[in-house]
Design a protein around this motif. Structure first.
Motif, PDB file in Angstrom:
ATOM      1  N   LEU A  34       1.004  -0.907   0.336  1.00 35.66           N
ATOM      2  CA  LEU A  34      -0.189  -0.373   0.189  1.00 35.66           C
ATOM      3  C   LEU A  34       0.551   1.189   0.244  1.00 35.66           C
ATOM      4  O   LEU A  34       1.934   1.022   0.998  1.00 35.66           O
ATOM      5  N   ALA A  69      -6.897  -4.679 -12.557  1.00 35.11           N
ATOM      6  CA  ALA A  69      -7.354  -4.202 -12.079  1.00 35.11           C
ATOM      7  C   ALA A  69      -9.179  -5.001 -11.511  1.00 35.11           C
ATOM      8  O   ALA A  69      -9.286  -5.367 -12.415  1.00 35.11           O
ATOM      9  N   THR A  97      -3.864   0.371  -9.103  1.00 38.67           N
ATOM     10  CA  THR A  97      -3.771  -0.416  -8.239  1.00 38.67           C
ATOM     11  C   THR A  97      -4.122  -1.607  -9.362  1.00 38.67           C
ATOM     12  O   THR A  97      -5.160  -1.514 -10.008  1.00 38.67           O
ATOM     13  N   GLN A 156      -0.235  -7.871  -4.549  1.00 36.47           N
ATOM     14  CA  GLN A 156      -1.095  -5.991  -4.946  1.00 36.47           C
ATOM     15  C   GLN A 156      -0.666  -5.469  -4.788  1.00 36.47           C
ATOM     16  O   GLN A 156       0.850  -5.028  -3.330  1.00 36.47           O
ATOM     17  N   THR A 201      -1.056  -1.190  -4.379  1.00 37.61           N
ATOM     18  CA  THR A 201      -3.051  -0.617  -3.803  1.00 37.61           C
ATOM     19  C   THR A 201      -2.524   1.298  -3.875  1.00 37.61           C
ATOM     20  O   THR A 201      -1.563   0.885  -2.785  1.00 37.61           O
ATOM     21  N   SER A 222      -3.432   4.757  -3.124  1.00 35.82           N
ATOM     22  CA  SER A 222      -4.802   5.288  -1.945  1.00 35.82           C
ATOM     23  C   SER A 222      -4.722   6.686  -2.410  1.00 35.82           C
ATOM     24  O   SER A 222      -3.235   7.528  -2.580  1.00 35.82           O
TER      25      SER A 222
END
Length: 115
Positions: A11, A40, A90, A110, A112, A114
């Protein structure tokens, strides 16, 4: 079966950076090219970047200038340096190897971003 092992996802905030790594096991012989794809939610898997064994690289338009793909001298490890990340980056990032006996895929990592 762990023939391609990815690492480095996570993240990050918009504008941040991540570096993905993918190592091919000895079971993957005769590698011709390695690359990264991403998927995605609700979208099809798409090519992000790939690198041929001679070093020629190819990038999706959406990541040109922000991402850089590279490999080690042996050609069994590929990296993806991702800078200036955006929320639209993402997704699950998959490593792929094109080898003498077919294509291999990693299990995905993964990423991600933000906002």
């Amino acid at each position: 079966q762990g023939q391609l092992v990815e690492s480095g996802g996570g993240l990050v905030q918009t504008g941040g950076s991540l570096r993905l790594s993918c190592v091919a096991s000895r079971a993957v012989s005769g590698i011709k090219a390695m690359g990264w794809y991403r998927q995605a939610p609700g979208k099809e898997r798409e090519l992000v970047a790939n690198i041929v064994i001679n070093g020629i690289t190819n990038y999706a338009d959406s990541v040109t200038g922000r991402f850089a793909i590279s490999k080690n001298k042996v050609g069994n490890t590929v990296y993806l340096q991702m800078n200036s990340l955006k929320p639209e980056d993402t997704g699950v990032y998959y490593c792929q190897a094109k080898a003498a006996w077919g294509d291999y895929w990693g299990q995905g990592t993964q990423v991600t971003v933000s906002s």
